[in-house]
Design a protein around this motif. Sequence first.
Motif, PDB file in Angstrom:
ATOM      1  N   LEU A  93       0.833  -1.208   0.000  1.00 45.20           N
ATOM      2  CA  LEU A  93       0.000   0.000   0.000  1.00 45.20           C
ATOM      3  C   LEU A  93       0.862   1.250   0.000  1.00 45.20           C
ATOM      4  CD1 LEU A  93      -2.936  -0.891   2.427  1.00 45.20           C
ATOM      5  CD2 LEU A  93      -2.577  -1.544   0.061  1.00 45.20           C
ATOM      6  N   ASP A  97      -3.991   5.223   0.479  1.00 49.00           N
ATOM      7  CA  ASP A  97      -4.754   3.973   0.408  1.00 49.00           C
ATOM      8  C   ASP A  97      -5.523   3.732   1.714  1.00 49.00           C
ATOM      9  OD1 ASP A  97      -3.876   3.476  -2.134  1.00 49.00           O
ATOM     10  OD2 ASP A  97      -2.322   2.034  -1.552  1.00 49.00           O
ATOM     11  N   ILE A 122      -2.053   6.116   5.417  1.00 45.53           N
ATOM     12  CA  ILE A 122      -2.827   4.901   5.120  1.00 45.53           C
ATOM     13  C   ILE A 122      -3.856   4.736   6.244  1.00 45.53           C
ATOM     14  CG2 ILE A 122      -2.748   2.386   4.848  1.00 45.53           C
ATOM     15  CD1 ILE A 122       0.190   2.771   3.822  1.00 45.53           C
ATOM     16  N   ASN A 142     -10.723   4.424  -2.452  1.00 46.54           N
ATOM     17  CA  ASN A 142      -9.287   4.162  -2.258  1.00 46.54           C
ATOM     18  C   ASN A 142      -9.011   2.904  -1.425  1.00 46.54           C
ATOM     19  OD1 ASN A 142     -10.361   5.305   0.051  1.00 46.54           O
ATOM     20  ND2 ASN A 142      -8.525   6.470   0.570  1.00 46.54           N
ATOM     21  N   LYS A 144      -7.919  -0.636  -0.713  1.00 47.60           N
ATOM     22  CA  LYS A 144      -7.057  -1.548  -1.472  1.00 47.60           C
ATOM     23  C   LYS A 144      -6.946  -2.923  -0.832  1.00 47.60           C
ATOM     24  CE  LYS A 144      -5.868   1.229  -4.718  1.00 47.60           C
ATOM     25  NZ  LYS A 144      -4.931   2.352  -4.544  1.00 47.60           N
TER      26      LYS A 144
END
Length: 390
Positions: A93, A97, A122, A142, A144
């Motif tokens: 990542l 993310d 993150i 976003n 992931k």
Amino acid sequence: MPHFETDAIRIQQRSNQREHATALYLSSSFTFESAEEARAMFADEIPGNIYSRYSNPNTAELIEKVCAAEGTEGGIATASGMAAMFGSIASLLQQGDHILASRSLFGSTHQLLTRVFPKWGISSTYGDISDYKNWEKLVQPNTKMLFLETPSNPGLEIIDLEWAGEFAKAHGLILVVDNCFATPYLQQPAKWGAHLVTHSATKYMDGQGRVLGGLILGKKELIQEVQFFTRHTGPSLSPFNAWILSKSLETLAIRMDRHCESALTLAQTLEGHPEIERVKYPFLKSHPQHELALKQMKAGGGILTLSLKGGLARAQRFIDQLQMISVTPNLGDSRSIVTHPASTTHSKLTQEERQRVGISDGLVRISVGLEHPEDILQDILLAIESSTKA
Ligand SMILES: *Cc1c(COP(=O)(O)O)cnc(C)c1O
């Protein structure tokens, strides 16, 4: 395909010394036959060990065994379980993310998601297993990664791995499953579509409370990306710890059989005890996800939790009255262990965060060891009795 037990014993790295047990390769680097061989190995044109931060015969043996057990193509051995959790996320990542995670997680994994990764942009959101429909709404543009732990530590929540595999596929998410509590002997998340399987090898894989270690396993392409990260950041497992862990895997199956058998017997015997509000164990009929546990696990594992009447003070008195069972935060050891999550492993969570994952002040986690089950039961029953009054 050989069985789990056979692979765990027979997969082996050999030198030309004809040793029966694998040798310990305490060498930080390995020599090349020629300048050309050095060039080719660095270019990944030919396989081989270069430097023990990248690979070593002992870590290679461990990885090969666990891959055979998990049904994965490749892996990386790390210095601890947390290095594996960190590496699997940090390697894949980047800033901006988002991770969708199950709420009930190991304490340090929770800290990683809520207090470490946000520093690098993150973010994470937690989903509750009581409400799978709501997870659709938790997916952001976003998002992931889907990060799960089942059974969870210490809530013993069971997440539907079939659902998780389909959900991750539908939303294009990388599915990571921390398989520490089950071990590949009881459950193989890759079979249900997990892209990465992570482990704290410190627990059942060692099984004797001697070494720290971790593993990240998965498909070749994804593992190559993770490997790039670990190779250049250096959380490598020491060859000695890999050697210990690989030897331990030889007995994982028979140890797990006994851990599970004793834990189920204890859970069944203690359920309904007048001083216990609740016994939680995945293979008890009263467990809320019992059917699911039967579907995806070979047995219920070696951990159970007891919620004692009388809250924090009672739980502490109970722990102090135990004569044999060790008071320590580890689990998966041959020695039975008691832990009070609210005041130790999960003390960094807020009271509300703990409540949401079922960690009450009176909850104790018991890692059922390999002593005779009657002796474990007796220690627990006597401690319950002698902790009744303050
Ligand atoms: C212990 C544990 C970890 C962390 O592993 P370490 O080897 O202690 O770093 C991660 N996940 C779970 C479920 C654990 O029980």
